[in-house]
Design a protein around this motif. Structure first.
Motif, PDB file in Angstrom:
ATOM      1  N   LEU A 141       0.834  -1.205   0.000  1.00  9.58           N
ATOM      2  CA  LEU A 141       0.000   0.000   0.000  1.00  9.58           C
ATOM      3  C   LEU A 141       0.861   1.245   0.000  1.00  9.58           C
ATOM      4  O   LEU A 141       0.584   2.220  -0.700  1.00  9.58           O
ATOM      5  N   LEU A 142       1.916   1.183   0.791  1.00  5.90           N
ATOM      6  CA  LEU A 142       2.807   2.326   0.905  1.00  5.90           C
ATOM      7  C   LEU A 142       3.431   2.651  -0.454  1.00  5.90           C
ATOM      8  O   LEU A 142       3.430   3.796  -0.895  1.00  5.90           O
ATOM      9  N   TYR A 144       2.333   1.826  -3.242  1.00  8.79           N
ATOM     10  CA  TYR A 144       1.240   2.163  -4.142  1.00  8.79           C
ATOM     11  C   TYR A 144       0.894   3.643  -4.022  1.00  8.79           C
ATOM     12  O   TYR A 144       0.477   4.272  -4.963  1.00  8.79           O
ATOM     13  N   ALA A 145       1.094   4.165  -2.834  1.00  6.00           N
ATOM     14  CA  ALA A 145       0.640   5.527  -2.569  1.00  6.00           C
ATOM     15  C   ALA A 145       1.755   6.550  -2.691  1.00  6.00           C
ATOM     16  O   ALA A 145       1.510   7.742  -2.569  1.00  6.00           O
TER      17      ALA A 145
END
Ligand SMILES: Nc1ncnc2c1ncn2[C@@H]1O[C@H](COP(=O)(O)OP(=O)(O)OP(=O)(O)O)[C@@H](O)[C@H]1O
Ligand SMILES: Nc1ncnc2c1ncn2[C@@H]1O[C@H](COP(=O)(O)OP(=O)(O)OP(=O)(O)O)[C@@H](O)[C@H]1O
Ligand SMILES: [Mg+2]
Ligand SMILES: [Mg+2]
Lengths: 327, 536, 494, 278
Positions: A141-142, A144-145
């Motif tokens: 997620l990290l 991805y963001a």
């Protein structure tokens, strides 16, 4: 046989798509304010109307747009992408010069991200709900963001400037004239940061996709059948779940692989990587129409190429599709 | 006879938030060598959970919380995972309901069978292959050499189910557990598979635990019967006894609900045809593209019949015989290639879009799947009134009528303000019927309208349909693959085979003196056909 | 002087071509300045020095210039360099390809080769700055035997440039580097000292700084890193920097003010712009202390400068009054920044803020290089940043921006602002042909006093581009053109 | 009710919602918290964070308040993200719906068109579009919308394709509803969940894209945005790394929040998937 027909059919379609892209881009790019002659004149440090007019004649920019388009398309059909007046060389040569660097970067990034993504996805799926899973998905997620260019800046700051482990930019040690293994190592060293920067985001994408797909497939009936046969969990995972779960990953990877080529603009700029992404950006600023069109054409061709490859790979993995078309 | 598996006080608990606390509560029964035990019960009664618990294949969140299962002297639930894994496939085999998804789509059939040997470390690869071939032959698959190299998608449902059986039998297990293995198949195929299982059971002298909700099947194959409800066993005993003289009221309701009464007396027909179908043809063309050849499927091949006022015409036939296509052609959800559909003399096929939208109210449909046929995001009232309002009925009036209709189909008026998901399957089907009635149709087409329902609910809905026909003198085209249901409800029966109408006559004619070979084979395939309660 | 060694020099952006006769933008000249030469070079006080001409004479009347060429000069392909090449270059080739030289050549009547080693330029009328045009970027010598009679721009030799300079072209990996090697046959014995030079293309300013720190490159020519990095880099051990080497160009930052229309058509408004800006702040913060606040059209680094003009110090009060007086009605004023990097962007932001504070509504217009060129060429702006070279003499690099005769669309170097002042036009013309430095100084002083009142454009800053290099490199910057033609004398001292 | 309860069971999703809420509030009240323009030079340049009272995050290269820049930048990011997503939905949803519903040549044409747009690398296309239209808030938003609609079309088409087979659609046809009413009244509302999930992720992607464009110098120069702040601070990354670090973290948190929300919505709206993992 079926594959051959498929390829031929796809190629025929591809040519049409590419021509359409050429035409659209042609108008798009010519719609941009600014005129390449003026830019070129601008760089000479002094220029007047006559000089600009001379340049325009030399580039054929004084002709009506449809004539220019006609000439361009005619050229493209003969594999001639025109001449870059900004760079003083045929566009095709220019692109072929730059393409290897881009391919090296994007394909490494692609390979690494796919490999790591799938492996980590597997690891996460195998430990669903446990802390390893949370950690891996959290990390995904990290990535991805995070904005790509920001990762690039921060990693240069850390690895090149603070730790001095890796070169900050470029794709080889200039003038070192390494050969053999040394050259490979040198390239690899230069490759690490840009490839990782470019790859991290995609790794996150593949990771999440693999994990989700694995979890979905492991709910399927045939997995239960496999259990009922008394197969070990290991074999079930490897033989039954994994292959089925990778199908959507393959589709996605095919879509991404082509897009990567165009998406490398940022990475190539930050890392001074002499690829076509940067060429595109520079040509845009200089309104180097032919080069810009050429780069677009090549990257679109790349996308199409990878789509076809995906289709073929898909066919090899999934018997349903190949036979469906054959019968 | 020896008991091979003894289940004692088994309790399986469900996670929080499920319908109830226990999927199965405190049940006990024995499985004897060479015997077939049928487990029957309605959907959700815990049949599958029992089987899965025995196999050790329960979903993660579902747990065995009590009881024992003694198999060959061992308590199954106390064995370590590896030991259970060793038992699966070798000592206990299992087949599942859905043959379409139970095989790995990416693996060749042969490899999937051979895997069983591999899992239990038997034989070398060559020997495995030989045995797989032998198994394929044993379950009666044609052309074993070819089949062994085929992929699942290349086989029909029945063939796949045979592959599953071959896999389950590969190592000669002591017990075969079959979880509704024929539910997804049509009657003729079902009959073949049931036969096969019976034969193999005798040959291998296995114990079979057969899960089903179909009493016809029970009558066909069971030695012992266990009846389940809400996770409990309500009745258990020898098959003949349970079927003939059930003790528990629930078993009795179930059996009564089975549409198996005598073929009703033919009601005298008013000979005013409402709907006439003349020489209907439909060919589906699929695939086809720039380079691909197209594939033609003849779905309807020159079908003609007529439907009188107040008549219920049953349309029966195997899966894929074209039943739905006919029904859908009549309401123009599918456009027939040629032929006429006359509704009171008006040709539906000749209408343009506007006229069609007007004409549509005269023929309505009740759909098979009560879950899919209601828009989950629209309230019931809206579902019922939308049609009439579109046709020009004032909203107030439409609403009043909708509320009446809800009562007519046996629902509360308050139901109007609820969403579909707040109803059970049977209730939803009633809403579907109310929706069709709201349009004041002359003809109703019911495409497998009760197939998705449990027997007891099925019976209620059939009762309702009959009642409505009498009250509104509706004409109905009742499409079904279940001959028992057709026998109970219809006035006349049309038998369809591969798009052609092979027989058309009153229920008596068709069931008692079938003319066509195909009709005869169809009737013979009905499970439990010899069971005394069925009048065929 | 020690022989040998390699230098890595940053070049930014990547030059479009190395054929200095066809393209003479900064990056091209940085690299090609080592390949091509002209007749003269200039020391940091702008005095002519021998290059391909070993000596020269100017007649009394200032009309005849005679150059004696070096002996034994060879082109990189082995042919001899002769007076014919000079005539061809100046009279034929560059007349066609170099619009800036063309303006100066208007004064020239004939160019003749008196013999193999002597060339004579005859002028129609005296032209004060004439001796200033023999610089490699302005008048590079190109080989006649290769270009005569060809289509210059499409000559394949453009890709492998051939000059007479101290270094030869070796290889160009596009997007990565340009490699030059020592010209073994150079006419000065023992020179050049260096073996090879790599010009490195690094498109990102931050990466360029990192490259210097890591030792990847040895020289950062002026302007190749952002100003914020300069102190950090120069404070490193063994690193030297110099502000010299820009005297010939004397880059002068200014903002075009549209004199034709909009609020900027008013003289009061233009003066207000001058008062509103805190140019000291810009110099100290944005330029990190480099540069000098400009007082007028002529750079203090060039000849004929005077500071006896009105000083526009930061005075928002006065700016507000002037704006009031100008009758400004709140119209949005568009500021066009120079699309050459973050510094210029910040500068525009600072100006916007300054103007906002004195009550002017502003908007920054975003453009890339092409768009900026286009807008300037179309006069589609209110305020537009630029910086201009002075080329050593007001007649070459300053007057062009203020003469009414130079109002023409299509160029970014003429009178873009649309300033018309006939009286001054005459004085500019007079100053160009006046004989004797004192006479010219008098006229130029006059001009400066007057034009500063008018504020046809907003003069901002005399830019200083420090060259950063490693201290062991000696004699890197010896001329007014700096690194561009400095490698002839440069050497590395261990 | 049930929906909220289910959503709240997902801790990540709640966290995401909280972060987003904070960002939204800051964006809405930027002018209240920082009444002065974020461009105003208020102090000495390069003040590190937490050094001077009232300048929590220090000052940038020109002495402008970094905290104010962040607050106003939040506005830009959210506006660009939301508006471009809306525009992309306005293009993608009807196109996908019509393609999926009518099938045949309509579908073929729509899909070819979509495919065509997917063949041009999207970031490159965005760059060219912004360069052509000249960077303003409008052109940037539009360019992002133009490169982001194709996946929406595909998603909607797939959903519609499967929904139009459903019996309730046939029932609606039999009720005599027009195609438009069926498509927009019955089919699309049922496709809403995946579209909403996708939209939340698209907002995140759009924010990233805007910041990338601004970083490349293709931002609207009159608007303070996070990408601009990073791009501007890049030149001083060695002397003042926090100037690029802080806005980077802001982007990261916002995009992360949107992703968490997207996942939460996905789990909540698609109960089929809800039980899986986590
Ligand atoms: N994974 C699960 N999580 C929670 N509850 C479950 C799960 N699987 C089944 N159930 C519940 O367990 C109960 C028993 O289900 P089971 O599948 O055994 O029914 P069944 O008798 O096989 O029904 P059917 O005839 O529909 O197959 C039902 O109430 C069902 O809702
Ligand atoms: N949309 C379609 N496109 C192509 N072929 C179709 C289509 N619909 C049905 N068919 C084919 O037409 C034939 C008749 O199908 P139909 O659905 O009418 O059968 P059915 O008797 O209703 O079967 P079932 O009992 O399984 O519902 C089948 O072979 C089916 O595969
Ligand atoms: Mg079950
Ligand atoms: Mg059917």
């Amino acid at each position: 046989m079926a594959i051959l027909t498929l390829i031929l059919g796809r190629l025929a379609k591809a040519v049409i798509t590419l021509l359409a892209i050429v035409i659209l881009n042609f108008f798009l790019i010519h719609a941009a304010p600014g005129d390449p002659a003026a830019v070129l004149a601008g760089e000479t440090g002094a220029a007047d109307e006559i000089y600009i007019q001379q340049l325009r004649e030399r580039f054929g920019l004084d002709q009506p747009l449809h004539v220019q388009l006609g000439k361009y398309v005619w050229g493209v059909l003969h594999l001639d992408l025109g001449f870059s007046y900004r760079q003083q060389m045929p566009v095709l040569d220019l692109i072929l010069d730059r393409l290897p660097a881009t391919l090296l970067l994007t394909m490494t990034a692609f390979g690494v991200s796919l490999l790591l993504g799938v492996i980590l996805g597997l690891a996460a799926a195998a430990r669903v709900g446990k802390w390893t899973d949370s950690m891996i998905t959290g990390m995904a997620l990290l990535f991805y963001a995070t904005p790509l260019y920001w990762v690039a800046l921060m990693s240069v700051l850390l690895f090149s400037v603070q730790l001095e482990w890796l070169p900050a930019f470029g794709y080889e040690t200039v003038g070192a004239d390494y050969t053999g293994i040394q050259m490979v190592l040198d390239r690899l060293k230069h490759l690490v940061l840009p490839a990782l920067t470019l790859g991290l985001f995609f790794m996150a994408v593949y990771l999440r996709m693999t994990r989700a797909s694995l979890l979905e497939v492991s709910q399927m009936d045939f997995v239960k059948t496999a259990r009922a046969k008394g197969l070990s969990e290991n074999i079930i995972r490897r033989r039954h779940i994994l292959r089925n779960a990778l199908l959507p990953v393959v589709t996605l990877a095919g879509l991404q692989a082509g897009q990567l080529v165009g998406g490398a603009v940022l990475t190539e700029t930050v890392f001074a990587w002499p690829g076509i992404g940067r060429l595109m950006f520079d040509s845009l600023a200089a309104r180097d129409y032919n080069t810009l069109l050429g780069v677009f054409l090549v990257s679109a061709a790349m996308v199409i190429f990878f789509n076809i490859v995906t289709d073929i790979v898909y066919r090899l993995i999934d018997p349903r599709i190949g036979a469906g078309a054959a019968s | 006879m020896d008991t091979v598996l003894s289940i004692q006080n088994l309790t399986v608990s469900l996670p929080r938030g499920a319908d109830r606390d226990h999927a199965v509560a405190d049940i006990s029964f024995d499985l004897k060598q060479g015997e077939t035990l049928c487990v029957v019960g309605e959907s959700g009664s815990g049949k599958s959970m029992t089987a899965n618990a025995l196999m050790g294949l329960l979903p993660d969140e579902v747990k065995v919380t009590g009881g024992k299962a003694i198999f060959e002297g061992d308590s199954l639930f106390d064995l370590p995972d590896t030991a259970r894994q060793a038992i699966r496939g070798e000592r206990i085999g299992m087949i599942f309901q859905e043959p379409m998804t139970a095989l790995n789509p990416l693996m060749r059939v042969g490899a999937q069978i051979e895997e069983v040997f591999e899992a239990h470390n038997r034989f070398d690869p060559a020997e495995r292959r030989k045995r797989a071939l032998a198994l394929i032959e044993e379950v009666g698959l044609p052309d074993p050499d070819k089949i062994i190299r085929a992929y699942p998608f290349q086989l029909s449902g029945g063939q796949r189910q045979r592959v599953m059986i071959a896999t389950a039998l590969a190592l000669d297990p002591k017990i075969l557990i079959a979880d509704e293995p024929t539910t997804a198949l049509d009657v003729t195929t079902q009959a073949q598979i049931l036969n096969l299982i019976k034969r193999l059971q005798e040959r291998h002298n296995m114990a079979v635990m057969f899960i089903t909700h179909d009493f016809g099947v029970v009558a066909e194959i069971a030695d012992q019967v266990v009846v389940m409800r809400y996770g409990e066993i309500v009745e258990r005993g020898r098959a003949a006894k349970v079927l003939e003289s059930p003790e528990h009221p629930y078993t009795r309701t179930l059996l009564n609900a089975v549409p198996s009464e005598d073929v009703p007396d033919a009601t005298p027909l008013v000979q005013t045809p409402v709907l006439e179908v003349r020489n209907l043809h439909k060919i589906y063309v699929t695939g086809g593209g720039l380079m691909k050849p197209s594939r033609n499927v003849t779905a309807i091949d020159g079908v003609s019949f007529s439907l009188s006022k107040g008549e219920i015409l049953g349309l029966v036939g195997e899966s894929g015989s074209g039943k739905s296509t006919i029904g859908r052609s009549i309401v123009r959800l599918v456009t027939a290639d040629s032929g006429q559909i006359l509704l009171d003399g008006q040709d539906m096929n000749a209408l343009d879009t506007q006229e069609l939208r007007k004409a549509r109210r005269r023929v309505q449909m009740v759909f098979q799947d009560p879950y899919a046929s209601l828009n989950p995001r629209k309230k019931v009232l809206r579902a019922i009134t939308e049609g009439p309002i579109t046709q020009g009925v004032p909203p107030e009036q439409a609403k009043e009528r909708a509320l009446e209709l809800l009562e007519t189909v046996g629902l509360d008026r308050a139901a109007a303000e609820r969403f579909p998901h707040e109803f059970s399957g049977g209730q939803r089907q009633r809403i579907g019927i109310a929706r069709a009635l709201a349009m004041d149709p002359e003809v109703i087409i019911a495409d497998e309208a009760v197939s998705a329902l449990d027997v007891s609910i099925q019976a209620q809905v059939l009762e309702l349909l009959k009642d409505l026909r009498d009250r509104f003198s509706l004409s109905m085209l009742f499409i079904t693959h279940d001959l028992r249901v057709a026998a109970q409800l219809c006035d006349r029966i049309a038998v369809l085979q591969k798009g052609r109408l092979v027989e058309l006559g009153t229920v008596h004619e068709v069931f008692l003196t079938p003319q066509d070979d195909y009709t005869r084979s169809l009737l013979a395939a009905v499970p439990g056909a010899s069971w005394g309660r069925v009048a065929v | 002087q020690q022989q040998g060694g390699r230098l890595d020099i940053v070049v930014q952006p990547e030059p479009p071509s190395l054929m200095l006769g066809l393209v003479n933008n900064g990056p091209t000249q940085l690299v090609a300045g080592d390949i091509y030469e002209s007749l003269l070079r200039y020391d940091t006080d702008l005095n002519p020095q021998p290059s391909l001409a070993q000596s020269w004479e100017v007649s009394e009347d200032g009309l005849t210039y005679t150059f004696t060429l070096q002996e034994g000069v060879l082109w990189h392909d082995g042919e001899s360099f002769t007076a014919d090449d000079v005539v061809f270059s100046a009279d034929v080739f560059l007349r066609e390809t170099n619009p800036r030289l063309r303006v100066s050549l208007e004064y020239v009547d004939t160019i003749t080769a008196l013999d193999d080693h002597t060339v004579e330029f005859k002028l129609r009328e005296p032209f004060g700055p004439f001796l200033g045009v023999f610089e490699a970027g302005t008048m590079p010598m190109v080989p006649k035997h290769i270009y005569e009679g060809t289509n210059y721009s499409e000559n394949p030799a453009n890709n492998t440039p051939i000059g007479t300079g101290p270094f030869k072209f070796e290889e160009w990996v596009k997007g990565s580097y340009i490699h030059l090697v020592k010209n073994e046959d150079y006419y000065l014995d023992g020179q050049p000292y260096l073996d090879e030079v790599y010009y490195r293309v690094v498109p990102d300013a931050a990466s360029r700084a990192v490259a210097f720190e890591n030792g990847e490159v040895d020289v950062l020519p002026g302007g190749s890193v952002e100003n914020w990095d300069v102190p950090r880099l120069t404070e490193m051990e063994g690193v030297c920097s110099t502000g010299e080497g820009w005297e010939y160009f004397a880059p002068h930052a200014l903002a075009w003010l549209n004199n034709r229309e909009g609020p900027t058509a008013s003289q009061e408004f233009r003066q207000a712009i001058m008062y509103a800006q805190d140019r000291e702040f810009v110099r100290d913060v944005i330029w990190n202390g480099f540069g000098t606040v400009a007082t007028g059209p002529i750079s203090s680094k060039t000849n004929f400068y005077t500071d006896e003009v009105t000083q526009y110090d930061y005075d928002p009060e006065k700016a507000r009054e002037l704006i009031e007086a100008s009758g400004y009605d709140g119209e949005t004023v568009r500021i066009l920044p120079l699309p050459y990097g973050e510094t210029w962007q910040r500068w525009a932001e600072a100006m916007k803020q300054n103007l906002d504070e004195v009550g002017v509504n502003t908007e920054i217009v975003a453009t890339d290089v092409a768009g900026w060129n286009q807008r300037l060429a179309d006069w589609d702006f209110d305020i537009a940043y630029t910086y201009l070279y002075q080329y050593g003499d007001p007649a070459l690099g300053v007057s062009r921006n203020y003469l009414a005769s130079n109002i023409a669309k299509g160029s970014q170097w003429n009178n873009v602002e649309g300033y018309e002042n006939p009286a001054l036009d005459e004085k500019w013309a007079e100053a160009a042909v006046a004989v004797g430095a004192d006479a010219r100084q008098a006229i130029y002083t006059d001009i400066q006093k007057e034009i500063v009142e008018d504020v046809p454009v907003a003069w901002l800053l005399e830019i200083e581009f420090p060259t950063i290099y490693r201290c062991e490199i000696k004699d890197l910057v010896t001329t007014a053109i700096g690194v561009n033609d400095g490698l002839r004398d440069a050497y590395i001292e261990e | 009710m049930n929906f909220i309860k289910r959503y709240c069971q997902n801790r990540g999703a709640v966290l995401g919602l909280l972060i987003l809420l904070v960002v939204v509030l800051i964006a809405i009240f930027a002018h209240v918290i920082f009444p002065q323009s974020p461009w105003r030079m208020v102090q000495r340049p390069f003040l590190p964070p937490f050094e001077v009272d009232g300048l929590l995050l220090g000052t940038d290269t020109l002495g402008r308040n970094v905290a104010a820049g962040l607050a106003y930048g939040a506005r830009v990011s959210l506006i660009v993200g939301i508006v471009s997503t809306t525009v992309a939905l306005l293009i993608g949803v009807p196109l996908g719906a019509v393609a999926g519903y009518y099938g045949g040549w309509v579908d073929e044409a729509a899909m070819r068109f979509t495919e065509f747009f997917q063949t041009i690398p999207s970031f490159a296309l965005a760059i060219v579009l912004v360069a052509i239209l000249q960077p303003t808030l409008y052109s940037i938003t539009l360019a992002i919308a133009i490169v982001s609609w194709p996946p929406v079309t595909r998603l909607v088409r797939a959903e519609v394709l499967s929904l139009r087979q459903r019996e309730f659609v046939e029932a609606a046809k039999l009720a005599g509803l027009s195609n438009g009413r069926i498509l927009f009244g019955h089919i699309l509302p049922n496709a809403a969940s995946p579209i909403i999930v996708m939209a939340s992720l698209m907002v995140a992607t759009a924010i990233l894209l805007e910041s990338s464009l601004a970083f490349l110098g293709l931002g609207d120069p009159n608007i303070m945005s996070w990408g601009y702040m990073i791009g501007a601070a890049r030149t001083v990354i060695r002397t003042a790394w926090w100037l690029s670090f802080i806005p980077g973290v802001a982007i990261l948190l916002t995009v992360l929040a949107l992703n968490l929300i997207g996942e939460g919505l996905n789990d909540t709206l698609n109960p089929r998937l809800a039980r899986k993992g986590r």
